[in-house]
Design a protein around this motif. Structure first.
Motif, PDB file in Angstrom:
ATOM      1  N   SER A  28       0.809  -1.225   0.000  1.00  0.00           N
ATOM      2  CA  SER A  28       0.000   0.000   0.000  1.00  0.00           C
ATOM      3  C   SER A  28       0.843   1.276   0.000  1.00  0.00           C
ATOM      4  O   SER A  28       0.376   2.316  -0.447  1.00  0.00           O
ATOM      5  N   ARG A  29       2.085   1.200   0.416  1.00  0.00           N
ATOM      6  CA  ARG A  29       2.937   2.395   0.382  1.00  0.00           C
ATOM      7  C   ARG A  29       3.496   2.676  -1.009  1.00  0.00           C
ATOM      8  O   ARG A  29       3.987   3.772  -1.273  1.00  0.00           O
ATOM      9  N   PHE A  30       3.424   1.685  -1.896  1.00  0.00           N
ATOM     10  CA  PHE A  30       3.957   1.835  -3.251  1.00  0.00           C
ATOM     11  C   PHE A  30       2.874   1.963  -4.321  1.00  0.00           C
ATOM     12  O   PHE A  30       3.081   2.629  -5.325  1.00  0.00           O
ATOM     13  N   ALA A  31       1.782   1.248  -4.136  1.00  0.00           N
ATOM     14  CA  ALA A  31       0.786   1.143  -5.203  1.00  0.00           C
ATOM     15  C   ALA A  31      -0.583   0.820  -4.628  1.00  0.00           C
ATOM     16  O   ALA A  31      -0.686   0.308  -3.507  1.00  0.00           O
ATOM     17  N   LYS A  32      -1.577   1.103  -5.421  1.00  0.00           N
ATOM     18  CA  LYS A  32      -2.933   0.660  -5.078  1.00  0.00           C
ATOM     19  C   LYS A  32      -3.123  -0.671  -5.797  1.00  0.00           C
ATOM     20  O   LYS A  32      -3.212  -0.718  -7.013  1.00  0.00           O
ATOM     21  N   LEU A  33      -3.140  -1.734  -5.032  1.00  0.00           N
ATOM     22  CA  LEU A  33      -3.303  -3.065  -5.603  1.00  0.00           C
ATOM     23  C   LEU A  33      -4.706  -3.546  -5.270  1.00  0.00           C
ATOM     24  O   LEU A  33      -5.111  -3.525  -4.122  1.00  0.00           O
ATOM     25  N   ASP A  64       9.149   0.093 -15.488  1.00  0.00           N
ATOM     26  CA  ASP A  64       8.939   0.675 -16.811  1.00  0.00           C
ATOM     27  C   ASP A  64       7.467   1.042 -17.008  1.00  0.00           C
ATOM     28  O   ASP A  64       7.149   2.149 -17.457  1.00  0.00           O
ATOM     29  N   ALA A  65       6.574   0.117 -16.661  1.00  0.00           N
ATOM     30  CA  ALA A  65       5.138   0.363 -16.839  1.00  0.00           C
ATOM     31  C   ALA A  65       4.644   1.478 -15.926  1.00  0.00           C
ATOM     32  O   ALA A  65       3.904   2.371 -16.362  1.00  0.00           O
ATOM     33  N   THR A  66       5.051   1.448 -14.668  1.00  0.00           N
ATOM     34  CA  THR A  66       4.559   2.466 -13.733  1.00  0.00           C
ATOM     35  C   THR A  66       5.165   3.835 -14.030  1.00  0.00           C
ATOM     36  O   THR A  66       4.498   4.852 -13.862  1.00  0.00           O
ATOM     37  N   ASP A  67       6.414   3.878 -14.506  1.00  0.00           N
ATOM     38  CA  ASP A  67       7.012   5.156 -14.909  1.00  0.00           C
ATOM     39  C   ASP A  67       6.239   5.790 -16.065  1.00  0.00           C
ATOM     40  O   ASP A  67       6.175   7.010 -16.180  1.00  0.00           O
ATOM     41  N   LYS A  68       5.652   4.942 -16.899  1.00  0.00           N
ATOM     42  CA  LYS A  68       4.843   5.430 -18.029  1.00  0.00           C
ATOM     43  C   LYS A  68       3.401   5.707 -17.612  1.00  0.00           C
ATOM     44  O   LYS A  68       2.590   6.105 -18.441  1.00  0.00           O
ATOM     45  N   GLY A  69       3.087   5.438 -16.343  1.00  0.00           N
ATOM     46  CA  GLY A  69       1.729   5.658 -15.864  1.00  0.00           C
ATOM     47  C   GLY A  69       0.747   4.587 -16.302  1.00  0.00           C
ATOM     48  O   GLY A  69      -0.465   4.791 -16.242  1.00  0.00           O
ATOM     49  N   GLU A  70       1.254   3.441 -16.714  1.00  0.00           N
ATOM     50  CA  GLU A  70       0.386   2.353 -17.171  1.00  0.00           C
ATOM     51  C   GLU A  70      -0.169   1.564 -15.998  1.00  0.00           C
ATOM     52  O   GLU A  70       0.541   1.274 -15.037  1.00  0.00           O
ATOM     53  N   GLU A  71      -1.437   1.219 -16.109  1.00  0.00           N
ATOM     54  CA  GLU A  71      -2.072   0.329 -15.152  1.00  0.00           C
ATOM     55  C   GLU A  71      -1.721  -1.099 -15.559  1.00  0.00           C
ATOM     56  O   GLU A  71      -1.673  -1.409 -16.749  1.00  0.00           O
TER      57      GLU A  71
END
Length: 145
Positions: free
Chosen positions: A29-34, A81-88
């Motif tokens: 939860s501190r890194f991402a909404k999973l 790579d995906a999260t840097d691009k803002g990809e879900e």
């Protein structure tokens, strides 16, 4: 905040699997909404595919035995790579019967964790741990030694 989905066929029945999954969700939860979306088991793979594909968003990663294998570092690189691009991201775990070709054909990546077969409830825990490990690698933590 980064968005990662896990779409699973079936519910976790055993409390120990549920507890382990919840622990990794808390850590993540501190890194991402999973978010975990459970799809009802169908009478066949095609019926399950319909529910899976309705819930899949962004870049789709289908977990299947014939997929490519990543090291933990490679998975961390892929997620970064995906999260840097803002990809879900959406990881898909099928039922004990696997995944339909319709789901596999929509996947951007087919990913295999092993030549072995794991119960899908355990696979959820393993996947959550590996996603957590990826974020820990990317943050420079010593969790991954």
């Amino acid at each position: 905040m980064h968005k990662i989905n896990i779409v699973c066929v079936g519910k976790i029945k055993e409390q120990f699997y549920r507890s382990a999954s919840e622990e990794y969700l808390k850590r993540l939860s501190r890194f991402a909404k999973l978010e975990i979306k459970e799809i009802a088991e169908g009478r066949n793979l095609e019926e399950e595919a319909s529910g899976i594909l309705k819930s899949a968003k962004g870049r789709i990663i289908a977990l299947c035995i014939e997929g490519v294998r990543y090291t933990s570092e490679k998975l961390a690189e892929f997620i970064k790579d995906a999260t840097d691009k803002g990809e879900e991201l959406t990881f898909i775990i099928g039922s004990s019967y696997g995944l339909s070709e319709a789901v596999k054909s929509k996947a951007h990546i087919k990913l295999s964790f092993s030549d072995m077969t794991f119960p899908h409830q355990l696979m959820r825990v393993i996947l959550c741990e590996q996603i957590y490990r990826a974020f820990m690698i990317n943050s420079g933590s010593e969790y991954h030694k």
